[in-house]
Design a protein around this motif. Sequence first.
Motif, PDB file in Angstrom:
ATOM      1  N   ASN A  37       0.719  -1.578  -0.119  1.00 44.23           N
ATOM      2  CA  ASN A  37       0.201  -0.081   0.413  1.00 44.23           C
ATOM      3  C   ASN A  37       1.193   1.179  -0.269  1.00 44.23           C
ATOM      4  O   ASN A  37       1.814   0.596   0.342  1.00 44.23           O
ATOM      5  N   LEU A  38       0.469   1.694  -1.226  1.00 38.37           N
ATOM      6  CA  LEU A  38       0.887   3.867  -1.243  1.00 38.37           C
ATOM      7  C   LEU A  38       0.504   4.769   0.063  1.00 38.37           C
ATOM      8  O   LEU A  38      -0.424   5.302  -0.559  1.00 38.37           O
ATOM      9  N   MET A  39       0.783   5.420   0.540  1.00 37.70           N
ATOM     10  CA  MET A  39       0.337   6.646   1.155  1.00 37.70           C
ATOM     11  C   MET A  39       0.109   8.066   0.681  1.00 37.70           C
ATOM     12  O   MET A  39       2.052   8.008   1.340  1.00 37.70           O
ATOM     13  N   ILE A  40      -0.044   9.339   0.613  1.00 42.96           N
ATOM     14  CA  ILE A  40       0.779  10.038   0.334  1.00 42.96           C
ATOM     15  C   ILE A  40       0.644  10.895   1.213  1.00 42.96           C
ATOM     16  O   ILE A  40      -1.003  11.549   1.645  1.00 42.96           O
ATOM     17  N   LYS A  95       4.701  -3.373   4.931  1.00 41.79           N
ATOM     18  CA  LYS A  95       5.802  -4.032   3.854  1.00 41.79           C
ATOM     19  C   LYS A  95       4.681  -2.159   2.767  1.00 41.79           C
ATOM     20  O   LYS A  95       5.171  -2.239   2.133  1.00 41.79           O
ATOM     21  N   SER A  96       4.276  -1.208   3.905  1.00 35.54           N
ATOM     22  CA  SER A  96       3.654   0.315   2.829  1.00 35.54           C
ATOM     23  C   SER A  96       4.679   0.753   3.145  1.00 35.54           C
ATOM     24  O   SER A  96       5.398   0.753   3.394  1.00 35.54           O
ATOM     25  N   ARG A 119       5.113   0.969  14.405  1.00 31.60           N
ATOM     26  CA  ARG A 119       6.440   0.844  14.771  1.00 31.60           C
ATOM     27  C   ARG A 119       7.818   0.953  13.844  1.00 31.60           C
ATOM     28  O   ARG A 119       8.339   0.952  14.257  1.00 31.60           O
ATOM     29  N   GLY A 120       7.336   2.008  12.960  1.00 33.80           N
ATOM     30  CA  GLY A 120       8.108   2.290  11.509  1.00 33.80           C
ATOM     31  C   GLY A 120       7.451   2.206  10.805  1.00 33.80           C
ATOM     32  O   GLY A 120       8.465   0.590  10.492  1.00 33.80           O
ATOM     33  N   ILE A 121       7.808   2.725   9.371  1.00 26.12           N
ATOM     34  CA  ILE A 121       7.273   1.758   7.753  1.00 26.12           C
ATOM     35  C   ILE A 121       7.788   2.667   6.893  1.00 26.12           C
ATOM     36  O   ILE A 121       8.285   3.633   7.723  1.00 26.12           O
ATOM     37  N   SER A 154      11.280  12.343  16.938  1.00 27.01           N
ATOM     38  CA  SER A 154      12.396  10.809  16.497  1.00 27.01           C
ATOM     39  C   SER A 154      13.133  11.515  15.515  1.00 27.01           C
ATOM     40  O   SER A 154      13.567  12.426  15.055  1.00 27.01           O
ATOM     41  N   PHE A 155      14.556  10.895  16.243  1.00 25.75           N
ATOM     42  CA  PHE A 155      15.195  10.457  14.469  1.00 25.75           C
ATOM     43  C   PHE A 155      15.130   9.700  13.584  1.00 25.75           C
ATOM     44  O   PHE A 155      14.886   8.462  14.185  1.00 25.75           O
ATOM     45  N   TYR A 156      14.730   9.397  12.464  1.00 28.59           N
ATOM     46  CA  TYR A 156      14.272   8.727  11.689  1.00 28.59           C
ATOM     47  C   TYR A 156      14.648   8.820  10.133  1.00 28.59           C
ATOM     48  O   TYR A 156      13.923  10.052   9.390  1.00 28.59           O
TER      49      TYR A 156
END
Length: 357
Positions: A37-40, A95-96, A119-121, A154-156
């Motif tokens: 999936n893709l979110m803008i 997996k998005s 927890r982070g994608i 956060s640092f991401y």
Amino acid sequence: NSISIKTPGRTYPVYIGSGAIEGLGSYIKDTFPALTNLMIITDETVRAIHLPVLETALRGIDAKVCTVPSGERAKTFEVYYQCLSFALEHKLDRKSLILAFGGGAVGDLGGFVAATFMRGIPFIQIPTTILAHDSAVGGKVAINHPSGKNMVGSFYQPQAVFYDLNFLDSLPPKEVRSGFAEVIKHSLIHDMNFYLSLKDNIRSLEGLPSDELSGMLTKGIEIKGMIVAEDEKEAGVRAFLNFGHTLGHAIEAEKGYGEWTHGESVAVGMLFALQLSNKMLDLRFDVNEFRCWLDQLGYQTDLPEDLSHSKLLERMKQDKKSEGQNVRFVLLKEVGSPVIHQVSDDFILQELAIFLK
Ligand code: NAD
Ligand code: ZN
């Protein structure tokens, strides 16, 4: 053109240039073959002007578009919560992928959503402002708390940055100035020749030729990249990026975000830091000449008259970076050689009273 940003956890590319976005679709297909999936995440302004170009660049990949308010109003808990709800409703999973499409506000928000959703994608930064040459690189992501800017974050690091300079054509002059202040900052803290080339060649910020724009943004990103590579989590040299920001943030906060842009406030902050550097560190910098140049480019070059100096000082003392009692400034020993220096309250007030006199 691409620049590689190296951090301890990840090395990622910044694709920069006119038309850079065209490579996005195939990059995503190659890098995320199992994409679910893709979110803008974008803001109202950028959506209205530029979304079709982004959608074309996705080459058939289906995307869910989450639109947030333009500007600093995007970086609230409410909007953050709405983005998470949107992601859940549209069944994003680990997996998005999230695309943060906009200026620094959307980048900071979108990055924080990506950092915390399940927890982070992964996310990709697609900056659309000059300022975002700075904010899209380096992995600081955050939203604001009513009591302070960027207090929750956060640092991401992103997977990649796609910086298509064609998006910049629609930027209002005020936003061009805001972003260019960070380019000047990068030059002053790292590279005298870069600073001189800016000062000697740029007489107006209107209609900057794209090769010139591309050259200076590339240079700015390289400098930011080098600093972040050395110090991702701001234990040391990364703090130099706050040159001009101690007073700048205080002005921004006192004026209420929006009235003075970030970069306009930082420009005045840099003038003040240079005045302090001349007095405290024997820097022999021609602050007046610098001020005339900024003036010519349309910047405010005075402290806002309605602000009380003691309130500004209080704000500076609340800065995340201040330790103990004294305010810590980034000053210059020379152009290109920043240092952190504590400055006493009395001296700050004295120098504010004679700002650039
Ligand atoms: P922004 O995202 O608020 O954009 C400024 C305005 O320009 C907004 O109204 C936006 O809708 C509009 N806009 C964006 N792209 C446009 C385009 N192509 N054409 C026309 N209008 C457009 O602000 P910004 O100046 O890009 O970034 C400021 C934010 O960045 C602040 O929240 C600041 O805290 C953050 N920041 C973060 C870092 C970092 O390292 N993470 C560094 C510096 C600044
Ligand atoms: Zn800044």
